[in-house]
Enzyme design. Structure first.
Site, short mmCIF file in Angstrom:
data_model
loop_
_atom_site.label_atom_id
_atom_site.label_comp_id
_atom_site.label_asym_id
_atom_site.label_seq_id
_atom_site.Cartn_x
_atom_site.Cartn_y
_atom_site.Cartn_z
N CYS A 107 0.82 -1.21 0.00
CA CYS A 107 0.00 0.00 0.00
C CYS A 107 0.86 1.27 0.00
CB CYS A 107 -0.95 0.02 1.20
SG CYS A 107 -0.11 -0.14 2.79
N GLY B 78 -15.77 2.72 21.23
CA GLY B 78 -15.56 3.41 19.96
C GLY B 78 -15.34 2.38 18.87
N SER C 102 10.28 2.40 5.96
CA SER C 102 8.83 2.32 6.13
C SER C 102 8.26 3.60 6.73
CB SER C 102 8.47 1.14 7.04
OG SER C 102 8.87 -0.07 6.47
N PRO D 25 7.56 -4.49 11.13
CA PRO D 25 8.03 -5.81 10.71
C PRO D 25 7.33 -6.41 9.49
CG PRO D 25 6.54 -6.04 12.57
CD PRO D 25 6.67 -4.56 12.30
N GLY E 94 -13.70 3.54 15.62
CA GLY E 94 -12.97 4.24 14.56
C GLY E 94 -11.66 3.55 14.22
#
Length: 437
Positions: free
Chosen positions: A67, A204, A124, A130, A206
């Protein structure tokens, strides 16, 4: 991105006949809209590698597509970078100039180090994460399955996996939490000896709570409840992880069952007050309760921290931990970079040794072919009745001339061109005592 004519830098691997390239885009160089366009699905990767090989003529190749990045690693001729960028743009139907503007190119030693940095988590979005190592390993497997990997890449990627493992085991690059969600779960491990047997209430539904839930599952936590204002959203988060669903109004009655409470909602007022926690602790017979409030404004009243057996941490507390841990990872990254530089040089030395072995084999084959030709001619002459002494003398002269032809020509060319450096090298190789000034 440099102009195509300047794609290749002059580096210290000129002796390698093929150039190693790393061409790609990532979260640092390209917006998500472009990264989405050039990404490869797992199902398309093998076909893409075949297309890359057939279109560009690369010797070996591996495509890493996540991604946050799409990268093409290839062993190719000097024009390989141009061919690879052209292919990637054409394959995905994106504008070539836009792709080059938002991409990066490394070659030879820089490319080898880049691959090792990527696999080790140094390149990254979250330093030291990892997951990327597994993704690079899968990309390598896909490339092998497509026939795009031979001896050089086999050696390179195995050495890359080895250094990535060494970075993770011998430095603190992945030891510390660098997100508040991960920090919350890591902090809970200091309160409870084992998270696997704990009961967790998530308030929650989210992105933050979703990330917390993932980290909890990684810790083998199975008893999770999700409370949210809308049960539909709570259910979409809860079902994949086998969690229970609660409404916010059910929290007071169910709170005592939770060992860990982690909350992150958009509520403007506290959802959990000091009184609710007091009652829950009594029902728990004062068994410790760990609470993390990741919301701004707060979901849990600050006064809860005054209660014995209630361990409350706010998002500011965790952010401070995260900042310290980021600094720790950056310090570990310096150590990791040194490891990678050593391993990259080790691969270069191996590759150069392979090249020298190939040259020696070629030289020996050529010399033996000349010997066999002259020897066979001498045997034929003796069979035809020619004087053996004359045949042997002629064989010695011809063999000497044949073996000296290459070095003699090289010496003459170097002398005519006043190439003193080449003359020194040739003198050393041929064992000549004459010093070239």
């Amino acid at each position: 991105m440099p102009h195509p004519n300047h794609f290749r830098n002059k580096l210290d691997l000129a002796v390698i006949p093929m150039t190693f390239f790393a061409f790609g885009v990532n979260h640092k160089t390209a917006p998500v809209e472009l990264r989405e366009k050039v990404a490869f699905s797992p199902e398309s990767l093998v076909d893409a590698l075949i297309s890359l090989r057939e279109t560009t003529g690369v010797s070996e190749s591996v495509i890493v597509s996540t991604c946050n990045r799409t990268e093409v690693y290839a062993l190719a001729d000097d024009h390989g970078a141009e061919k690879i960028s052209d292919w990637l743009a054409q394959y995905h139907g994106v504008d070539l100039l836009q792709l080059r503007k938002n991409s990066y190119l490394h070659d030879q030693k820089h490319a080898i180090e880049h691959l090792m940095r990527v696999a080790s988590g140094l390149d990254s979005m979250i330093l030291g994460e990892p997951q990327i190592l597994g993704q690079v390993k899968q990309a390598f497997v896909d490339a092998k399955n497509s026939g795009s990997v031979n001896g050089t890449f086999e050696r390179l990627f195995q050495q890359t996996f080895s250094v990535a493992k060494k970075v993770r085991s011998e430095t603190d690059i992945g030891a510390n939490a660098v997100s508040v969600a991960f920090a919350a779960v890591q902090l809970a491990k200091h309160i409870f000896s084992s998270l696997a047997s704990t009961r967790v209430l998530l308030v929650g539904a989210g992105e933050t709570i979703e990330l917390v839930a993932k980290h909890l599952r990684d810790q083998k936590v199975t008893q999770i409840s999700v409370a949210n204002r809308t049960t539909e959203r709570a259910r979409s988060l809860a079902e994949p992880i086998g969690a229970n669903v609660l409404t916010l109004s059910q929290i007071p009655d169910k709170l005592h069952e939770a060992d860990i409470v982690i909350s992150s909602t958009a509520s403007q007022l506290p959802i959990i007050g000091k009184g609710i926690i007091e009652r829950a602790l009594k029902q728990r017979r004062h068994k410790p309760m760990f609470l993390v409030d990741l919301a701004v404004p707060r979901d849990i009243e600050a006064e809860v921290a005054e209660l014995d057996d209630a361990y409350l941490y706010s998002v500011d507390d965790l952010q401070h931990i995260v900042e310290q841990n980021v600094a720790g990872r950056q310090s570990a990254a310096v150590e990791a970079e040194s490891m990678i530089a050593q391993q990259a040089q080790s691969f270069i030395n191996w590759n150069q040794s392979q090249e020298s072995i190939d040259l020696l084999k070629e030289f020996r084959r050529g010399s033996e072919a000349q010997r066999d030709k002259i020897q066979q001619r001498a045997i034929n002459q003796i069979k035809e009745g020619k004087d053996p002494e004359q045949v042997v003398s002629e064989l010695a002269n011809k063999l000497t001339n044949a073996l000296l032809h290459g070095p003699t020509k090289a010496l003459k060319d170097a002398a005519q061109n006043q190439d003193k450096e080449s003359l020194k090298v040739l003198s050393k190789i041929l064992g000549l005592s004459h010093d070239v000034e």
